[in-house]
Design an enzyme around this catalytic site. Structure first.
Site, PDB file in Angstrom:
ATOM      1  NE  ARG A  58      -2.654  -1.052   3.431  1.00 54.88           N
ATOM      2  CZ  ARG A  58      -2.236  -1.854   3.826  1.00 54.88           C
ATOM      3  NH1 ARG A  58      -2.652  -3.882   3.560  1.00 54.88           N
ATOM      4  NH2 ARG A  58      -1.497  -2.852   4.671  1.00 54.88           N
ATOM      5  CD  GLU A  95       3.313  -9.065  19.649  1.00 50.56           C
ATOM      6  OE1 GLU A  95       2.704  -9.315  20.315  1.00 50.56           O
ATOM      7  OE2 GLU A  95       3.170  -8.810  18.413  1.00 50.56           O
TER       8      GLU A  95
END
Length: 171
Positions: A58, A95
């Protein structure tokens, strides 16, 4: 114009418990999209860049028209294996695991002033990695900008470059 009203919120995407902020509804509204690019043009121009870099995917939608508007070149930072020719990779921590981004060899000249553009800043991991990758190849990363920022995730605190956003979400 309140650009927030053109951002659709999609609950439980891409997985349960996540609220996704969808820029496609902004892109689909010509007047709002024009306004977003105009606002970003002012923010990014203040950094005095020589080129813009967009983060897959994007970020391409934001950086490419902005580069055209500013009369600058545009370079893509993509996931591993998506760019033709020789590339320079950078692996960074997520993460739960790692990911790798790449840029084409020779895409940016040593010392060139580059601004990184994306649609959204969340945790800051990918934008920080993009900055690190550009610095690794000798770019002078002078700033970064996104349409949206999820301030509650404190992604800005991970960055070591100036950052600006048009819209912020605090929860």
């Amino acid at each position: 114009m309140d650009l927030k009203q053109y951002i659709r919120q999609v609950p439980d995407f891409p997985k349960p418990g996540i609220l996704f902020y969808d820029v496609s509804t902004l892109l689909g509204h010509a007047e709002a999209w024009r306004e977003a690019v105009s606002q970003l043009e002012k923010v990014v121009a203040a950094f005095k860049p020589d080129a813009l870099a967009g983060i897959e995917s994007r970020g391409f939608l934001v950086a490419a028209p902005l580069a055209l508007q500013l009369g600058l070149g545009f370079q893509m930072i993509r996931k591993r294996g998506k760019l033709p020719g020789r590339t320079i990779p950078l692996t960074y921590d997520l993460e739960y695991g790692t990911d790798t981004i790449e840029i084409q060899e020779g895409a940016v000249e040593v010392g060139q002033r580059v601004v990184i553009v994306d649609d959204l800043l969340a945790t800051g991991g990918t934008l920080k990695a993009a900055s690190d990758l550009l610095k690794k190849i000798g770019a002078n990363v002078v700033g970064s900008a996104c349409i949206m920022e999820l301030t509650f995730l404190e992604g800005r605190s991970r960055l070591d470059i100036p950052f600006a956003s048009l819209i912020s979400y605090d929860d």
